[in-house]
Scaffold this motif. Structure first.
Motif, PDB file in Angstrom:
ATOM      1  N   ALA A  48      41.327  30.572  41.691  1.00 58.38           N
ATOM      2  CA  ALA A  48      40.933  30.971  43.043  1.00 58.38           C
ATOM      3  C   ALA A  48      39.818  32.019  43.023  1.00 58.38           C
ATOM      4  O   ALA A  48      39.029  32.102  43.950  1.00 58.38           O
ATOM      5  CB  ALA A  48      42.145  31.491  43.818  1.00 58.38           C
ATOM      6  N   VAL A  49      39.734  32.820  41.937  1.00 59.33           N
ATOM      7  CA  VAL A  49      38.655  33.800  41.796  1.00 59.33           C
ATOM      8  C   VAL A  49      37.317  33.073  41.872  1.00 59.33           C
ATOM      9  O   VAL A  49      36.388  33.512  42.538  1.00 59.33           O
ATOM     10  CB  VAL A  49      38.779  34.571  40.456  1.00 59.33           C
ATOM     11  CG1 VAL A  49      37.547  35.408  40.169  1.00 59.33           C
ATOM     12  CG2 VAL A  49      40.031  35.424  40.442  1.00 59.33           C
ATOM     13  N   TYR A  50      37.235  31.948  41.195  1.00 59.95           N
ATOM     14  CA  TYR A  50      36.006  31.159  41.186  1.00 59.95           C
ATOM     15  C   TYR A  50      35.747  30.510  42.536  1.00 59.95           C
ATOM     16  O   TYR A  50      34.659  30.620  43.089  1.00 59.95           O
ATOM     17  CB  TYR A  50      36.101  30.024  40.154  1.00 59.95           C
ATOM     18  CG  TYR A  50      36.072  30.458  38.741  1.00 59.95           C
ATOM     19  CD1 TYR A  50      34.863  30.604  38.070  1.00 59.95           C
ATOM     20  CD2 TYR A  50      37.246  30.688  38.040  1.00 59.95           C
ATOM     21  CE1 TYR A  50      34.832  30.975  36.746  1.00 59.95           C
ATOM     22  CE2 TYR A  50      37.221  31.054  36.714  1.00 59.95           C
ATOM     23  CZ  TYR A  50      36.005  31.196  36.070  1.00 59.95           C
ATOM     24  OH  TYR A  50      35.975  31.564  34.761  1.00 59.95           O
ATOM     25  N   THR A  51      36.737  29.794  43.013  1.00 57.00           N
ATOM     26  CA  THR A  51      36.532  29.000  44.228  1.00 57.00           C
ATOM     27  C   THR A  51      36.207  29.875  45.444  1.00 57.00           C
ATOM     28  O   THR A  51      35.358  29.515  46.247  1.00 57.00           O
ATOM     29  CB  THR A  51      37.750  28.095  44.511  1.00 57.00           C
ATOM     30  OG1 THR A  51      38.932  28.882  44.564  1.00 57.00           O
ATOM     31  CG2 THR A  51      37.891  27.027  43.428  1.00 57.00           C
ATOM     32  N   ARG A  52      36.866  31.027  45.558  1.00 61.20           N
ATOM     33  CA  ARG A  52      36.550  31.948  46.667  1.00 61.20           C
ATOM     34  C   ARG A  52      35.100  32.413  46.604  1.00 61.20           C
ATOM     35  O   ARG A  52      34.391  32.412  47.606  1.00 61.20           O
ATOM     36  CB  ARG A  52      37.477  33.170  46.631  1.00 61.20           C
ATOM     37  CG  ARG A  52      38.643  33.098  47.575  1.00 61.20           C
ATOM     38  CD  ARG A  52      39.352  34.457  47.715  1.00 61.20           C
ATOM     39  NE  ARG A  52      39.561  35.190  46.487  1.00 61.20           N
ATOM     40  CZ  ARG A  52      40.597  35.041  45.677  1.00 61.20           C
ATOM     41  NH1 ARG A  52      41.525  34.144  45.958  1.00 61.20           N
ATOM     42  NH2 ARG A  52      40.710  35.759  44.586  1.00 61.20           N
ATOM     43  N   CYS A  53      34.677  32.811  45.439  1.00 58.08           N
ATOM     44  CA  CYS A  53      33.310  33.302  45.261  1.00 58.08           C
ATOM     45  C   CYS A  53      32.294  32.195  45.560  1.00 58.08           C
ATOM     46  O   CYS A  53      31.283  32.436  46.220  1.00 58.08           O
ATOM     47  CB  CYS A  53      33.142  33.807  43.833  1.00 58.08           C
ATOM     48  SG  CYS A  53      31.565  34.603  43.533  1.00 58.08           S
ATOM     49  N   ILE A  54      32.558  30.998  45.099  1.00 62.22           N
ATOM     50  CA  ILE A  54      31.665  29.861  45.342  1.00 62.22           C
ATOM     51  C   ILE A  54      31.584  29.558  46.828  1.00 62.22           C
ATOM     52  O   ILE A  54      30.495  29.367  47.382  1.00 62.22           O
ATOM     53  CB  ILE A  54      32.138  28.630  44.543  1.00 62.22           C
ATOM     54  CG1 ILE A  54      31.917  28.879  43.043  1.00 62.22           C
ATOM     55  CG2 ILE A  54      31.425  27.362  45.002  1.00 62.22           C
ATOM     56  CD1 ILE A  54      32.634  27.891  42.143  1.00 62.22           C
ATOM     57  N   GLU A  55      32.729  29.530  47.491  1.00 63.44           N
ATOM     58  CA  GLU A  55      32.752  29.240  48.929  1.00 63.44           C
ATOM     59  C   GLU A  55      32.080  30.344  49.739  1.00 63.44           C
ATOM     60  O   GLU A  55      31.304  30.066  50.650  1.00 63.44           O
ATOM     61  CB  GLU A  55      34.191  29.033  49.392  1.00 63.44           C
ATOM     62  CG  GLU A  55      34.808  27.751  48.860  1.00 63.44           C
ATOM     63  CD  GLU A  55      36.323  27.700  49.048  1.00 63.44           C
ATOM     64  OE1 GLU A  55      36.897  28.593  49.700  1.00 63.44           O
ATOM     65  OE2 GLU A  55      36.935  26.750  48.522  1.00 63.44           O
ATOM     66  N   GLN A  56      32.352  31.610  49.413  1.00 64.16           N
ATOM     67  CA  GLN A  56      31.772  32.728  50.158  1.00 64.16           C
ATOM     68  C   GLN A  56      30.250  32.734  50.092  1.00 64.16           C
ATOM     69  O   GLN A  56      29.585  33.116  51.051  1.00 64.16           O
ATOM     70  CB  GLN A  56      32.309  34.061  49.628  1.00 64.16           C
ATOM     71  CG  GLN A  56      33.739  34.329  49.986  1.00 64.16           C
ATOM     72  CD  GLN A  56      34.287  35.556  49.259  1.00 64.16           C
ATOM     73  OE1 GLN A  56      33.683  36.075  48.319  1.00 64.16           O
ATOM     74  NE2 GLN A  56      35.452  36.025  49.698  1.00 64.16           N
ATOM     75  N   ARG A  57      29.710  32.303  48.986  1.00 61.11           N
ATOM     76  CA  ARG A  57      28.252  32.310  48.816  1.00 61.11           C
ATOM     77  C   ARG A  57      27.618  30.947  49.087  1.00 61.11           C
ATOM     78  O   ARG A  57      26.449  30.746  48.825  1.00 61.11           O
ATOM     79  CB  ARG A  57      27.911  32.795  47.413  1.00 61.11           C
ATOM     80  CG  ARG A  57      28.203  34.269  47.285  1.00 61.11           C
ATOM     81  CD  ARG A  57      27.945  34.809  45.918  1.00 61.11           C
ATOM     82  NE  ARG A  57      28.118  36.248  45.907  1.00 61.11           N
ATOM     83  CZ  ARG A  57      29.297  36.875  45.911  1.00 61.11           C
ATOM     84  NH1 ARG A  57      30.408  36.182  45.951  1.00 61.11           N
ATOM     85  NH2 ARG A  57      29.371  38.184  45.898  1.00 61.11           N
ATOM     86  N   GLN A  58      28.422  30.021  49.589  1.00 59.97           N
ATOM     87  CA  GLN A  58      27.970  28.672  49.940  1.00 59.97           C
ATOM     88  C   GLN A  58      27.257  27.997  48.768  1.00 59.97           C
ATOM     89  O   GLN A  58      26.138  27.500  48.883  1.00 59.97           O
ATOM     90  CB  GLN A  58      27.083  28.709  51.177  1.00 59.97           C
ATOM     91  CG  GLN A  58      27.800  29.294  52.369  1.00 59.97           C
ATOM     92  CD  GLN A  58      26.898  29.478  53.576  1.00 59.97           C
ATOM     93  OE1 GLN A  58      25.686  29.452  53.482  1.00 59.97           O
ATOM     94  NE2 GLN A  58      27.524  29.668  54.722  1.00 59.97           N
ATOM     95  N   LEU A  59      27.952  27.972  47.624  1.00 59.65           N
ATOM     96  CA  LEU A  59      27.382  27.427  46.402  1.00 59.65           C
ATOM     97  C   LEU A  59      28.052  26.130  45.946  1.00 59.65           C
ATOM     98  O   LEU A  59      27.809  25.678  44.830  1.00 59.65           O
ATOM     99  CB  LEU A  59      27.484  28.470  45.275  1.00 59.65           C
ATOM    100  CG  LEU A  59      26.728  29.768  45.491  1.00 59.65           C
ATOM    101  CD1 LEU A  59      27.072  30.773  44.402  1.00 59.65           C
ATOM    102  CD2 LEU A  59      25.239  29.516  45.549  1.00 59.65           C
TER     103      LEU A  59
END
Length: 181
Positions: A48-59
């Motif tokens: 979830a550390v990865y997925t949250r960061c990816i989603e927050q930055r629209q990546l």
């Protein structure tokens, strides 16, 4: 500043640097570079550390996660498909992935935290300060704007494996000559 037609970055799944990698990808995207990041390997921390960061930055369209054990037989495909390996570690002292990347002739971007074990004579190694996403993005740009970064494949796979064996024996407290037959 020129843009590379398609920057394909490979990184191992060291979770503590997920935010740093993703911020760097966002910076490169915002600068107009067509960058793609593949994070490969088993996640030892919460995905979830990865997925949250990816989603927050629209990546989501730029970052792919391959959260699984990568068998030895598959490793070559990952390194052959990449344009560079990034290892922006903020902790630790070495990276087996970095040694393998060098044996594939990949440009390598590492932090000063793990640079000590990497041969300084390699003209494709870029060392950056740990914890600085802008420095990582700048280094990616420098690597792809440098004509020497396309000097692959390299015919030094045996040397790469010797370096890896040396790093392993060093961390185990053994002499590298004990590993040679």
């Amino acid at each position: 500043m020129q843009t590379h037609p398609n920057i394909r970055l490979l990184a191992d799944s060291y979770a503590r640097v997920a935010t740093l990698r993703n911020v760097s990808v966002a910076i490169l995207r915002d600068r107009g570079h067509p960058v793609h990041l593949l994070v490969a390997g088993e996640f030892w921390e919460d995905k979830a550390v990865y997925t949250r960061c990816i989603e927050q930055r629209q990546l989501s369209s730029l970052v792919r996660l391959d959260d699984r054990y990568i068998a030895n037989e598959e490793v070559g495909r990952y390194f052959s498909a990449a344009d560079a390996l990034i290892a922006p570690y903020t902790g630790g002292t070495q990276s087996g992935s970095a040694t393998i990347a060098l044996s594939f002739g990949l440009p390598l971007i590492v932090t000063d935290r793990i640079a000590e074990g990497i041969p300084a004579s390699e003209n494709i190694v870029k060392v950056i300060p740990a914890g600085n996403p802008t420095a990582l993005a700048d280094a990616v740009e420098e690597v792809f704007e440098s004509p020497s970064s396309s000097a692959r494949p390299v015919d030094n796979a045996d040397e790469g494996w010797r370096r890896l064996a040396g790093l392993i024996s060093q961390s185990a407290g053994a002499r590298s000559s004990d590993l040679q037959t």
